[in-house]
Enzyme design. Sequence first.
Site, PDB file in Angstrom:
ATOM      1  N   TYR A   1      10.554 -14.750 -12.582  1.00  0.00           N
ATOM      2  CA  TYR A   1       9.386 -15.604 -12.317  1.00  0.00           C
ATOM      3  C   TYR A   1       9.864 -17.023 -12.003  1.00  0.00           C
ATOM      4  CZ  TYR A   1       6.531 -11.782 -14.283  1.00  0.00           C
ATOM      5  OH  TYR A   1       5.943 -10.572 -14.532  1.00  0.00           O
TER       6      TYR A   1
ATOM      7  N   GLN B   1       5.195  -1.414 -18.869  1.00  0.00           N
ATOM      8  CA  GLN B   1       4.300  -2.437 -18.288  1.00  0.00           C
ATOM      9  C   GLN B   1       3.934  -2.017 -16.858  1.00  0.00           C
ATOM     10  OE1 GLN B   1       4.523  -7.120 -17.242  1.00  0.00           O
ATOM     11  NE2 GLN B   1       4.858  -6.616 -19.377  1.00  0.00           N
TER      12      GLN B   1
ATOM     13  N   TRP C   1      -0.598  -4.986 -16.287  1.00  0.00           N
ATOM     14  CA  TRP C   1      -0.607  -6.213 -15.471  1.00  0.00           C
ATOM     15  C   TRP C   1      -1.601  -6.156 -14.319  1.00  0.00           C
ATOM     16  CZ3 TRP C   1       1.275  -5.861 -10.339  1.00  0.00           C
ATOM     17  CH2 TRP C   1       2.189  -4.847 -10.034  1.00  0.00           C
TER      18      TRP C   1
ATOM     19  N   LYS D   1     -14.697 -14.805  -5.950  1.00  0.00           N
ATOM     20  CA  LYS D   1     -14.336 -15.800  -4.920  1.00  0.00           C
ATOM     21  C   LYS D   1     -13.973 -15.223  -3.556  1.00  0.00           C
ATOM     22  CE  LYS D   1      -9.652 -16.578  -6.676  1.00  0.00           C
ATOM     23  NZ  LYS D   1      -8.879 -17.450  -7.572  1.00  0.00           N
TER      24      LYS D   1
ATOM     25  N   GLY E   1      -3.723 -13.438 -16.210  1.00  0.00           N
ATOM     26  CA  GLY E   1      -3.038 -14.520 -15.507  1.00  0.00           C
ATOM     27  C   GLY E   1      -4.098 -15.532 -15.111  1.00  0.00           C
TER      28      GLY E   1
HETATM   29  P1  NDP Z   1      -4.569 -10.957 -12.426  1.00  0.00           P
HETATM   30  O1  NDP Z   1      -4.721  -9.744 -11.604  1.00  0.00           O
HETATM   31  O2  NDP Z   1      -5.601 -11.199 -13.463  1.00  0.00           O
HETATM   32  O3  NDP Z   1      -4.481 -12.202 -11.435  1.00  0.00           O
HETATM   33  C1  NDP Z   1      -4.459 -13.505 -11.977  1.00  0.00           C
HETATM   34  C2  NDP Z   1      -4.834 -14.487 -10.860  1.00  0.00           C
HETATM   35  O4  NDP Z   1      -6.164 -14.256 -10.420  1.00  0.00           O
HETATM   36  C3  NDP Z   1      -4.823 -15.917 -11.384  1.00  0.00           C
HETATM   37  O5  NDP Z   1      -3.541 -16.489 -11.361  1.00  0.00           O
HETATM   38  C4  NDP Z   1      -5.798 -16.587 -10.426  1.00  0.00           C
HETATM   39  O6  NDP Z   1      -5.132 -16.790  -9.179  1.00  0.00           O
HETATM   40  C5  NDP Z   1      -6.868 -15.489 -10.261  1.00  0.00           C
HETATM   41  N1  NDP Z   1      -7.897 -15.529 -11.316  1.00  0.00           N
HETATM   42  C6  NDP Z   1      -7.782 -15.164 -12.626  1.00  0.00           C
HETATM   43  N2  NDP Z   1      -8.940 -15.304 -13.278  1.00  0.00           N
HETATM   44  C7  NDP Z   1      -9.838 -15.770 -12.381  1.00  0.00           C
HETATM   45  C8  NDP Z   1     -11.204 -16.091 -12.470  1.00  0.00           C
HETATM   46  N3  NDP Z   1     -11.884 -15.955 -13.606  1.00  0.00           N
HETATM   47  N4  NDP Z   1     -11.832 -16.546 -11.344  1.00  0.00           N
HETATM   48  C9  NDP Z   1     -11.159 -16.683 -10.183  1.00  0.00           C
HETATM   49  N5  NDP Z   1      -9.839 -16.390 -10.034  1.00  0.00           N
HETATM   50  C10 NDP Z   1      -9.188 -15.921 -11.133  1.00  0.00           C
HETATM   51  O7  NDP Z   1      -3.192 -10.946 -13.238  1.00  0.00           O
HETATM   52  P2  NDP Z   1      -1.677 -11.199 -12.733  1.00  0.00           P
HETATM   53  O8  NDP Z   1      -1.420 -10.534 -11.441  1.00  0.00           O
HETATM   54  O9  NDP Z   1      -1.385 -12.642 -12.868  1.00  0.00           O
HETATM   55  O10 NDP Z   1      -0.900 -10.413 -13.858  1.00  0.00           O
HETATM   56  C11 NDP Z   1      -0.958 -10.865 -15.214  1.00  0.00           C
HETATM   57  C12 NDP Z   1       0.446 -10.936 -15.781  1.00  0.00           C
HETATM   58  O11 NDP Z   1       1.036  -9.659 -15.744  1.00  0.00           O
HETATM   59  C13 NDP Z   1       1.433 -11.829 -15.001  1.00  0.00           C
HETATM   60  O12 NDP Z   1       1.298 -13.196 -15.289  1.00  0.00           O
HETATM   61  C14 NDP Z   1       2.747 -11.272 -15.500  1.00  0.00           C
HETATM   62  O13 NDP Z   1       3.036 -11.753 -16.785  1.00  0.00           O
HETATM   63  C15 NDP Z   1       2.441  -9.778 -15.564  1.00  0.00           C
HETATM   64  N6  NDP Z   1       2.869  -9.074 -14.344  1.00  0.00           N
HETATM   65  C16 NDP Z   1       3.851  -8.126 -14.470  1.00  0.00           C
HETATM   66  C17 NDP Z   1       4.318  -7.461 -13.366  1.00  0.00           C
HETATM   67  C18 NDP Z   1       5.390  -6.441 -13.547  1.00  0.00           C
HETATM   68  O14 NDP Z   1       5.953  -5.961 -12.552  1.00  0.00           O
HETATM   69  N7  NDP Z   1       5.744  -6.077 -14.760  1.00  0.00           N
HETATM   70  C19 NDP Z   1       3.816  -7.724 -12.015  1.00  0.00           C
HETATM   71  C20 NDP Z   1       2.752  -8.698 -11.992  1.00  0.00           C
HETATM   72  C21 NDP Z   1       2.298  -9.328 -13.119  1.00  0.00           C
HETATM   73  P3  NDP Z   1      -5.536 -17.920  -8.098  1.00  0.00           P
HETATM   74  O15 NDP Z   1      -6.370 -18.954  -8.795  1.00  0.00           O
HETATM   75  O16 NDP Z   1      -4.242 -18.443  -7.619  1.00  0.00           O
HETATM   76  O17 NDP Z   1      -6.270 -17.178  -7.039  1.00  0.00           O
END
Ligand code: NDP
Length: 326
Positions: free
Chosen positions: A54, A180, A209, A220, A286
């Site tokens: 990351y 995960q 995740w 949005k 996230g």
């Molecule tokens: P999400 O699918 O929940 O996406 C999070 C993103 O969505 C935010 O950064 C933001 O992005 C947007 N968002 C979140 N909440 C809202 C809301 N209420 N309203 C509007 N936009 C929103 O989760 P992630 O993809 O971030 O995954 C979560 C965690 O999982 C990661 O941080 C990581 O720790 C882990 N992960 C692990 C992986 C693996 O291969 N093991 C791969 C991917 C993630 P924005 O504002 O920029 O649009």
Amino acid sequence: MEYRYLGKSGLQVSELSFGSWITFGNQIDDSVSTRLMEIAYDHGVNFFDNAETYADGKSEIVMGNILSKLKWDRTSYLISSKAFFGDGGKLPNQTGLSRKHLIEACHAALKRLQVDYLDLYFCHRPDKKTPMHEVVWTMNHLIQQGKILYWGTSEWSALEIMEAHAVAEKYRLIGPVMEQPQYNLFHRQKVEVDYRKLYDTVGLGTTIWSPLASGLLTSKYLDKFPEGTRLGRKELEWLRASAHNEQRIDMARKLNALALEIDYTLPQLAVQWCRSNPNVSTVILGASKTSQLEENLATIDKPALTQEIKDKIEAIVDNKPVPPQW
Ligand code: NDP
């Protein structure tokens, strides 16, 4: 906040947890990262997810600085790292799951996160080139050295997880406790079908995740493509190509209407749906803004989804994976 046992381990993890992919050390300021960690912790989140890759290690540096500043009791939270993709270097042994890289990546994560041990350490992907016994022995060594407490996998197949358990059993080593995987309303196969036997047999826990499919399961994207979002980032065109399409937007519109009917928002509905699966140990959230995290964490105060609502969701997404009949 409620806590679940991580599979058949004795470790309790908050049903909602928080991760730093894309955001920490990259998309957002460190001051926002700090607030996000504080908000999560104050809501009872006890698991913070990270990885060597990351922001090429910067995400761990930022999280380490925050932990050092906030001085939370070390017994009150869990911290993870993941190894496989490396932290930027692409020379031989700077990626993958060799004993050398797993150990060096662990040492680097401990230093960057400023902790004495990782609670959870993941093999971020399977490594077809490293023998399974090398991976399992190395993880067992790291546990015996007190550098990690539990180890797991990310995006491994059920067969690969079982192979790791077979090796562990053969040599009386500690096998992987958690996986995960991606899990959300658009992506269900591994959690609902592929791993279905592993929950009982080896007691697999899951730290899932992208519960919002990278933000697509929010309101949005429904009317236009918004500015300043993850899926609009230049370096993430590959993600937009796989995550964003008209069919999904259409489903998101229908899910959004259903969410509003029951006094939920769309992200809350999407998170609650993941959380309602008993084989999910924790849903990793996230967020790039504090308001997003607050909205998503508020899911825990919403009533559970009734079977009627779940059926309506199923009718909208129409993608329930079916286990093979043999
Ligand atoms: P999400 O699918 O929940 O996406 C999070 C993103 O969505 C935010 O950064 C933001 O992005 C947007 N968002 C979140 N909440 C809202 C809301 N209420 N309203 C509007 N936009 C929103 O989760 P992630 O993809 O971030 O995954 C979560 C965690 O999982 C990661 O941080 C990581 O720790 C882990 N992960 C692990 C992986 C693996 O291969 N093991 C791969 C991917 C993630 P924005 O504002 O920029 O649009």
